[in-house]
Design a protein around this motif. Structure first.
Motif, PDB file in Angstrom:
ATOM      1  N   CYS A 218     -37.033  13.541  11.527  1.00 16.95           N
ATOM      2  CA  CYS A 218     -37.503  12.205  11.136  1.00 16.95           C
ATOM      3  C   CYS A 218     -36.684  11.197  11.953  1.00 16.95           C
ATOM      4  O   CYS A 218     -35.785  10.538  11.436  1.00 16.95           O
ATOM      5  CB  CYS A 218     -37.334  11.969   9.635  1.00 16.95           C
ATOM      6  N   ARG A 219     -37.011  11.100  13.218  1.00 18.19           N
ATOM      7  CA  ARG A 219     -36.175  10.365  14.158  1.00 18.19           C
ATOM      8  C   ARG A 219     -36.706   8.956  14.408  1.00 18.19           C
ATOM      9  O   ARG A 219     -37.886   8.763  14.655  1.00 18.19           O
ATOM     10  CB  ARG A 219     -36.052  11.139  15.470  1.00 18.19           C
ATOM     11  N   ASN A 220     -35.798   7.978  14.304  1.00 27.86           N
ATOM     12  CA  ASN A 220     -36.118   6.580  14.601  1.00 27.86           C
ATOM     13  C   ASN A 220     -37.214   6.028  13.689  1.00 27.86           C
ATOM     14  O   ASN A 220     -38.071   5.260  14.126  1.00 27.86           O
ATOM     15  CB  ASN A 220     -36.518   6.438  16.078  1.00 27.86           C
ATOM     16  N   VAL A 221     -37.157   6.434  12.431  1.00 26.54           N
ATOM     17  CA  VAL A 221     -38.123   5.982  11.426  1.00 26.54           C
ATOM     18  C   VAL A 221     -37.422   5.245  10.291  1.00 26.54           C
ATOM     19  O   VAL A 221     -37.862   4.174   9.860  1.00 26.54           O
ATOM     20  CB  VAL A 221     -38.925   7.178  10.847  1.00 26.54           C
ATOM     21  N   PHE A 248     -32.833  16.224  11.469  1.00 26.51           N
ATOM     22  CA  PHE A 248     -32.601  15.448  12.687  1.00 26.51           C
ATOM     23  C   PHE A 248     -33.030  14.005  12.455  1.00 26.51           C
ATOM     24  O   PHE A 248     -34.195  13.748  12.107  1.00 26.51           O
ATOM     25  CB  PHE A 248     -33.417  16.013  13.855  1.00 26.51           C
ATOM     26  N   LEU A 249     -32.132  13.072  12.654  1.00 28.97           N
ATOM     27  CA  LEU A 249     -32.442  11.647  12.590  1.00 28.97           C
ATOM     28  C   LEU A 249     -32.258  11.033  13.975  1.00 28.97           C
ATOM     29  O   LEU A 249     -31.794  11.687  14.904  1.00 28.97           O
ATOM     30  CB  LEU A 249     -31.520  10.952  11.583  1.00 28.97           C
ATOM     31  N   SER A 252     -29.265   6.220  16.187  1.00 33.53           N
ATOM     32  CA  SER A 252     -28.634   5.064  15.544  1.00 33.53           C
ATOM     33  C   SER A 252     -28.746   5.103  14.023  1.00 33.53           C
ATOM     34  O   SER A 252     -28.371   4.140  13.346  1.00 33.53           O
ATOM     35  CB  SER A 252     -29.274   3.770  16.062  1.00 33.53           C
ATOM     36  N   GLU A 253     -29.247   6.211  13.472  1.00 32.86           N
ATOM     37  CA  GLU A 253     -29.475   6.301  12.031  1.00 32.86           C
ATOM     38  C   GLU A 253     -28.389   7.137  11.360  1.00 32.86           C
ATOM     39  O   GLU A 253     -27.987   8.179  11.883  1.00 32.86           O
ATOM     40  CB  GLU A 253     -30.861   6.917  11.756  1.00 32.86           C
ATOM     41  N   SER A 254     -27.952   6.679  10.183  1.00 29.18           N
ATOM     42  CA  SER A 254     -26.933   7.404   9.418  1.00 29.18           C
ATOM     43  C   SER A 254     -27.342   7.422   7.947  1.00 29.18           C
ATOM     44  O   SER A 254     -27.972   6.492   7.454  1.00 29.18           O
ATOM     45  CB  SER A 254     -25.573   6.711   9.555  1.00 29.18           C
ATOM     46  N   ASN A 268     -22.133  17.734  20.668  1.00 27.06           N
ATOM     47  CA  ASN A 268     -21.788  17.081  21.934  1.00 27.06           C
ATOM     48  C   ASN A 268     -22.948  17.237  22.917  1.00 27.06           C
ATOM     49  O   ASN A 268     -23.029  18.242  23.622  1.00 27.06           O
ATOM     50  CB  ASN A 268     -20.505  17.695  22.509  1.00 27.06           C
ATOM     51  N   PRO A 269     -23.860  16.253  22.964  1.00 29.50           N
ATOM     52  CA  PRO A 269     -23.830  14.977  22.236  1.00 29.50           C
ATOM     53  C   PRO A 269     -24.594  15.068  20.919  1.00 29.50           C
ATOM     54  O   PRO A 269     -25.212  16.090  20.615  1.00 29.50           O
ATOM     55  CB  PRO A 269     -24.561  14.052  23.214  1.00 29.50           C
ATOM     56  N   GLY A 270     -24.597  13.964  20.188  1.00 31.14           N
ATOM     57  CA  GLY A 270     -25.454  13.807  19.023  1.00 31.14           C
ATOM     58  C   GLY A 270     -24.849  14.229  17.703  1.00 31.14           C
ATOM     59  O   GLY A 270     -23.780  14.850  17.640  1.00 31.14           O
ATOM     60  N   ILE A 271     -25.582  13.884  16.633  1.00 32.35           N
ATOM     61  CA  ILE A 271     -25.211  14.212  15.265  1.00 32.35           C
ATOM     62  C   ILE A 271     -26.426  14.808  14.580  1.00 32.35           C
ATOM     63  O   ILE A 271     -27.551  14.338  14.751  1.00 32.35           O
ATOM     64  CB  ILE A 271     -24.744  12.955  14.504  1.00 32.35           C
TER      65      ILE A 271
END
Length: 277
Positions: A218-221, A248-249, A252-254, A268-271
């Protein structure tokens, strides 16, 4: 007032309508977005002014117009293998882990837009199966959902023009996973499409009937939702994941401030986020 201007009160009513219907929160200074997204609908529905269009949209009897407005306001650009790292993490870290316990891989793309994300996931899964013969022997099961019926029709056609194909897709993948559809477009090949299904879903509704998943994208939503609705959606995602399933987001989402069902994993990279046991 020009035919594409809204008074402040009208804009506020439209903002409230959009949040109630699909959770999207428009800021105080987003009138320009409403004008650009809804302007083309004035000709399509033969409505003289944006003010009149918004007024009709607020009527529960204007179902076709309401659907078109929601489509216009929720459609966002996307690309193949967006940000790259989620798909590399899938291939190198998550799929090898899940292969030990899963014969069927179930992944949900929760805002599939025009289909690039779920098809990119399918291509990644197929590449992994090629490198690991016998993995996920009962197949890949990828579900794409979206609130926009127009986008879902696009997903199911699986046809893309040259511009769309140029955004994030390598020549090698284009050659392997696409075929000429005979109308100037390229179509995702059958052996990819058979792993992906699509259905309409508003993220504000229940997900119970979708079943359980190993991974949710659910990325960039969530950036478009209020904190309360964001917390509700994340809670439902947790309920829809198998134990130790992955979420997966967008970059810029937390979710650390709204939910404690997940542990955050720095890569590395990402969360990414993993459901706690």
């Amino acid at each position: 007032m020009t035919n594409k201007e809204l008074q402040e009160g009208e804009y506020k009513l439209f903002r409230d309508f959009l949040e109630q219907q699909c959770g999207i929160v428009l800021g105080d200074n987003k009138q320009y977005l409403v004008k650009s997204r809804l302007g083309p609908l004035m000709n399509r529905f033969n409505i003289a002014t944006l003010s009149e269009l918004v007024g009709k949209t607020l009527s529960p009897f204007e179902r076709q117009l309401r659907s078109a407005v929601i489509d216009a306001m929720t459609t966002n650009e996307t690309l193949w293998f967006r940000d790259t790292y989620p798909y590399e993490l899938l291939k190198k870290q998550i799929l090898p882990e899940l292969e030990k316990s899963c014969r069927t891989l179930k992944i949900w793309s929760a805002a599939s837009s025009s289909g690039q994300e779920p098809y990119s996931i399918a291509m990644t899964g197929l590449e992994y199966q090629q490198s690991r013969p016998g993995s996920f022997s009962l197949g890949l099961n990828i579900l794409g959902t979206d609130i926009s019926n127009t986008m879902l029709e696009h997903c199911q056609r699986a046809e893309y023009d040259g511009l769309a194909l140029s955004r994030g897709l390598s020549p090698e993948r284009r050659s392997r996973f696409f075929e000429d559809s005979g109308n100037g477009m390229m179509r995702v090949k059958d052996f990819v499409r058979k792993n992906v299904s699509f259905r309409h879903l508003n993220l504000l509704d229940s997900y119970t009937l979708l079943g359980k998943f190993d991974i949710i994208f659910c990325r960039n939503v969530l950036i478009y939702f209020s904190p309360d609705l964001k917390a509700k959606i994340i809670k439902q995602f947790a309920q829809s994941l198998n134990p130790r399933g992955y979420l997966f987001l967008g970059a810029s989402e937390s979710i650390s401030s709204v939910n404690n069902d997940f542990e955050m994993l720095r890569c590395n990279p990402g969360i990414i986020y993993r459901k706690k046991v």
